[in-house]
Design a protein around this motif. Structure first.
Motif, PDB file in Angstrom:
ATOM      1  N   ARG A   1     -68.733  23.209 -41.752  1.00  0.00           N
ATOM      2  CA  ARG A   1     -69.016  21.697 -41.212  1.00  0.00           C
ATOM      3  C   ARG A   1     -69.488  21.219 -40.085  1.00  0.00           C
ATOM      4  N   ARG A   2     -68.023  21.612 -39.053  1.00  0.00           N
ATOM      5  CA  ARG A   2     -67.657  20.575 -37.837  1.00  0.00           C
ATOM      6  C   ARG A   2     -68.883  20.715 -37.189  1.00  0.00           C
ATOM      7  N   PHE A   3     -68.725  22.279 -37.069  1.00  0.00           N
ATOM      8  CA  PHE A   3     -70.264  22.120 -36.453  1.00  0.00           C
ATOM      9  C   PHE A   3     -71.555  21.445 -36.565  1.00  0.00           C
ATOM     10  N   ARG A   4     -72.238  21.507 -37.397  1.00  0.00           N
ATOM     11  CA  ARG A   4     -73.197  21.234 -37.868  1.00  0.00           C
ATOM     12  C   ARG A   4     -72.928  19.645 -38.072  1.00  0.00           C
ATOM     13  N   GLU A   5     -72.021  18.980 -38.230  1.00  0.00           N
ATOM     14  CA  GLU A   5     -71.580  17.302 -37.898  1.00  0.00           C
ATOM     15  C   GLU A   5     -71.853  17.083 -36.369  1.00  0.00           C
ATOM     16  N   GLN A   6     -71.434  17.962 -35.520  1.00  0.00           N
ATOM     17  CA  GLN A   6     -71.579  17.431 -34.195  1.00  0.00           C
ATOM     18  C   GLN A   6     -72.599  18.055 -33.896  1.00  0.00           C
ATOM     19  N   THR A   7     -73.315  19.481 -33.737  1.00  0.00           N
ATOM     20  CA  THR A   7     -74.695  19.780 -33.250  1.00  0.00           C
ATOM     21  C   THR A   7     -75.660  19.734 -33.640  1.00  0.00           C
ATOM     22  N   GLY A   8     -75.862  19.184 -35.230  1.00  0.00           N
ATOM     23  CA  GLY A   8     -76.690  19.160 -35.916  1.00  0.00           C
ATOM     24  C   GLY A   8     -77.331  20.568 -36.276  1.00  0.00           C
ATOM     25  N   THR A   9     -76.553  22.360 -36.611  1.00  0.00           N
ATOM     26  CA  THR A   9     -76.756  22.956 -36.658  1.00  0.00           C
ATOM     27  C   THR A   9     -75.351  24.445 -37.015  1.00  0.00           C
ATOM     28  N   THR A  10     -75.336  25.424 -37.359  1.00  0.00           N
ATOM     29  CA  THR A  10     -75.009  25.857 -37.570  1.00  0.00           C
ATOM     30  C   THR A  10     -73.841  26.881 -36.521  1.00  0.00           C
ATOM     31  N   PRO A  11     -72.651  27.315 -36.183  1.00  0.00           N
ATOM     32  CA  PRO A  11     -72.679  28.348 -35.115  1.00  0.00           C
ATOM     33  C   PRO A  11     -73.484  29.179 -35.106  1.00  0.00           C
TER      34      PRO A  11
END
Length: 329
Positions: A244-254
């Protein structure tokens, strides 16, 4: 004879201006005749072409009457398009003329509204600006050119050659286009798209975000076996929270971010080492060479072998740790 009007506006990119003049002007049919009458057109004023100035010998009336209109790129794509130019292009389109842009010439074409709702491309460095300024245009930054029938767009520089050769093939078939390609010392078709020409680098790290340390760690360790669980453990959070936080800040998944970082690292290795493709796959963290090839093609638009052939430097390594030696191509 098919009349081609090449529209030269102030700030025209000299390379883009010269490309259609040379390619179409030198095209010959099997009987030796010239199928194209190529004319440089403008607004009647002397224009700045960077290293030189030029006064086009034909005006906008020739644009409105041409069979094909080529729009070269301009140094400043945000400079705007004169109303009389927009009117001439719309008149030509309504009459059934074919319009094609090279590089940032797509901004001139988009200003007419003729690209609204259509897929289009431009130089990869200007694609974001084109999409922002003309949201009705479906910008594809990964391809060399887009053929929408009466409206075509191409990427920058050499992609203008690809577009011109494509138009010749549409008009007169592959044999004539192949001859034109040989004169330009170009393949009739190039493998891949623009993605292979973007400078290899890891995906951007958002400065100041609390993900920055994790993204730096991922880039530094992309060649190791990283699972979502291991990434979450390093970040000190659950996999659900991480996603969730990764997508919020990068627009993609880890994992998607990691895959792109690995491919960018692989591009560098393919350019600078003599390691086999399978070894490069292992070095950047892909457990399967097949998975690496599929992911590489998806991100870059061509195969690892084709990328190496196109971008390999003039030195190669002997094995994975031997000294570099010069090679001739």
């Amino acid at each position: 004879m098919h009349v081609i009007a090449v529209l030269a506006l102030d700030g025209v990119v000299a390379f883009d201006l010269a490309t259609p003049l040379e390619v179409f002007g030198r095209t010959r049919l099997a009987d030796g005749t010239t199928p194209y009458d190529v004319r440089v057109c403008g607004t009647g004023e002397e224009i700045d072409a960077g290293a030189f100035a030029v006064r086009p010998p034909h005006g906008l009336d020739a644009v409105a009457a041409a069979d094909t209109i080529i729009l070269p790129g301009c140094a400043d794509p945000a400079s705007g398009v004169p109303d009389e130019v927009t009117a001439a292009l719309r008149t030509a389109a309504a009459r059934g003329a074919r319009l094609a842009s090279i590089c940032t010439g797509a901004f001139v074409l988009a200003a007419t509204g003729l690209l609204d709702g259509r897929r289009a491309t431009t130089h990869w460095a200007a694609a974001g600006m084109l999409a922002e300024r003309f949201p009705a245009v479906r910008v594809d930054p990964d391809v060399l050119y887009v053929d929408n029938g009466p409206v075509l767009t191409s990427a920058g520089a050499a992609a203008g050659l690809d577009l011109c050769l494509h138009l010749i093939r549409r008009d007169h078939g592959s044999a004539v286009a192949a001859d034109a390609a040989r004169l330009s010392v170009m393949p009739l078709e190039r493998e891949g798209g623009q993605a292979q020409f973007i400078v290899p680098q890891a995906p951007p790290t958002p400065r100041g975000s609390d993900m920055e340390p994790l993204l730096r760690w991922l880039a530094e360790n992309c060649g190791t076996d990283l699972t979502l669980e291991r990434i979450a453990a390093h970040a000190g959070m659950s996999t659900r929270t991480l996603n969730r936080r990764f997508r919020e800040q990068t627009g993609t998944t880890p994992l998607q971010w990691l895959h792109r970082a690995r491919v960018r690292r692989a591009q560098h290795l393919l350019e600078t080492t003599g390691d086999t493709v399978d070894r490069v796959a292992a070095m950047v963290g892909f457990g399967s060479p097949t998975a690496f090839r599929e992911r590489f093609r998806r991100v870059v638009g061509t195969s690892p072998q084709a990328y190496r052939a196109a971008f390999r430097g003039r030195t190669e390594r002997v094995g994975s740790s031997g000294p570099a030696r010069p090679v001739s191509r």
